[in-house]
Design a protein around this motif. Structure first.
Motif, PDB file in Angstrom:
ATOM      1  N   ASP A  10       0.847  -1.183   0.000  1.00 10.48           N
ATOM      2  CA  ASP A  10       0.000   0.000   0.000  1.00 10.48           C
ATOM      3  C   ASP A  10       0.888   1.241   0.000  1.00 10.48           C
ATOM      4  OD1 ASP A  10       0.808   0.396   2.679  1.00 10.48           O
ATOM      5  OD2 ASP A  10      -1.012  -0.502   3.490  1.00 10.48           O
ATOM      6  N   ASP A  11       0.326   2.380   0.317  1.00  8.83           N
ATOM      7  CA  ASP A  11       1.112   3.610   0.244  1.00  8.83           C
ATOM      8  C   ASP A  11       2.136   3.734   1.370  1.00  8.83           C
ATOM      9  OD1 ASP A  11      -0.996   3.924   2.057  1.00  8.83           O
ATOM     10  OD2 ASP A  11      -1.132   6.077   1.716  1.00  8.83           O
ATOM     11  N   ARG A  12       2.041   2.918   2.433  1.00  9.89           N
ATOM     12  CA  ARG A  12       2.966   3.012   3.567  1.00  9.89           C
ATOM     13  C   ARG A  12       3.926   1.840   3.689  1.00  9.89           C
ATOM     14  NH1 ARG A  12       0.624   3.504   8.800  1.00  9.89           N
ATOM     15  NH2 ARG A  12       2.712   4.092   9.383  1.00  9.89           N
ATOM     16  N   PHE A  13       3.468   0.630   3.317  1.00 10.87           N
ATOM     17  CA  PHE A  13       4.292  -0.564   3.534  1.00 10.87           C
ATOM     18  C   PHE A  13       4.276  -1.489   2.328  1.00 10.87           C
ATOM     19  CE2 PHE A  13       2.635   0.542   7.752  1.00 10.87           C
ATOM     20  CZ  PHE A  13       3.805   0.654   8.466  1.00 10.87           C
ATOM     21  N   ARG A  14       5.379  -2.233   2.191  1.00 12.30           N
ATOM     22  CA  ARG A  14       5.417  -3.397   1.304  1.00 12.30           C
ATOM     23  C   ARG A  14       5.931  -4.540   2.178  1.00 12.30           C
ATOM     24  NH1 ARG A  14       9.093  -2.239  -2.898  1.00 12.30           N
ATOM     25  NH2 ARG A  14       7.412  -1.103  -3.888  1.00 12.30           N
ATOM     26  N   GLU A  89       9.090  -3.354   4.250  1.00  9.68           N
ATOM     27  CA  GLU A  89       9.654  -2.101   3.775  1.00  9.68           C
ATOM     28  C   GLU A  89       8.723  -0.953   4.174  1.00  9.68           C
ATOM     29  OE1 GLU A  89      11.913  -2.926  -0.290  1.00  9.68           O
ATOM     30  OE2 GLU A  89       9.772  -3.401  -0.405  1.00  9.68           O
ATOM     31  N   VAL A  90       9.314   0.119   4.704  1.00  7.56           N
ATOM     32  CA  VAL A  90       8.554   1.285   5.137  1.00  7.56           C
ATOM     33  C   VAL A  90       8.647   2.318   4.020  1.00  7.56           C
ATOM     34  CG1 VAL A  90       8.257   3.063   6.880  1.00  7.56           C
ATOM     35  CG2 VAL A  90       9.110   0.788   7.534  1.00  7.56           C
ATOM     36  N   LYS A  91       7.556   2.471   3.267  1.00  3.56           N
ATOM     37  CA  LYS A  91       7.550   3.404   2.137  1.00  3.56           C
ATOM     38  C   LYS A  91       7.467   4.845   2.593  1.00  3.56           C
ATOM     39  CE  LYS A  91       5.359   0.375  -1.251  1.00  3.56           C
ATOM     40  NZ  LYS A  91       4.161   0.266  -2.102  1.00  3.56           N
ATOM     41  N   THR A  92       6.565   5.133   3.487  1.00  2.00           N
ATOM     42  CA  THR A  92       6.399   6.494   3.992  1.00  2.00           C
ATOM     43  C   THR A  92       6.130   6.427   5.490  1.00  2.00           C
ATOM     44  OG1 THR A  92       4.038   6.463   3.458  1.00  2.00           O
ATOM     45  CG2 THR A  92       5.488   7.496   1.862  1.00  2.00           C
ATOM     46  N   PRO A  93       6.953   7.086   6.273  1.00  2.00           N
ATOM     47  CA  PRO A  93       6.705   7.089   7.711  1.00  2.00           C
ATOM     48  C   PRO A  93       5.442   7.872   8.046  1.00  2.00           C
ATOM     49  CG  PRO A  93       8.695   8.319   7.169  1.00  2.00           C
ATOM     50  CD  PRO A  93       8.136   7.794   5.889  1.00  2.00           C
TER      51      PRO A  93
END
Length: 95
Positions: A10-14, A89-93
């Protein structure tokens, strides 16, 4: 051979569950995001860095390690058991 199963993207995590069979590898790649690895099955894998340096990585069920974005390596399974772990993976904190 290595295989993956995408659990969340999603927009925050993979979140990906990885399995590396004996003799298999995940080809060289560079991590775009900060990430954590959580062990599922006890095993050992090898990180091969672009300069040829090799690092032994112990995978322990329920234990984790975290790294910053930018790591480049190839992951190899030189053992006789499958290497199984979950990568987050943290895409956006969170703001």
């Amino acid at each position: 051979m290595a295989s993956s199963r995408l659990l969340v993207d999603d927009d925050r995590f993979r979140i990906i569950e990885w399995t590396i069979e004996p003799g298999g590898a995940i080809d060289q790649h560079t991590h775009e995001f900060d990430y954590a690895v959580v062990g599922i099955a006890r095993s050992t894998m090898w990180a091969v860095l672009p300069d040829g340096t090799e690092l032994e990585v112990q995978i322990v069920p329920g234990e984790a390690y975290a790294r910053e974005a930018g790591a480049t390596h190839r992951m190899e399974n030189r053992g006789t058991a499958s290497v199984v772990f979950t990568e987050v993976e943290v895409k956006t904190p969170r703001a």
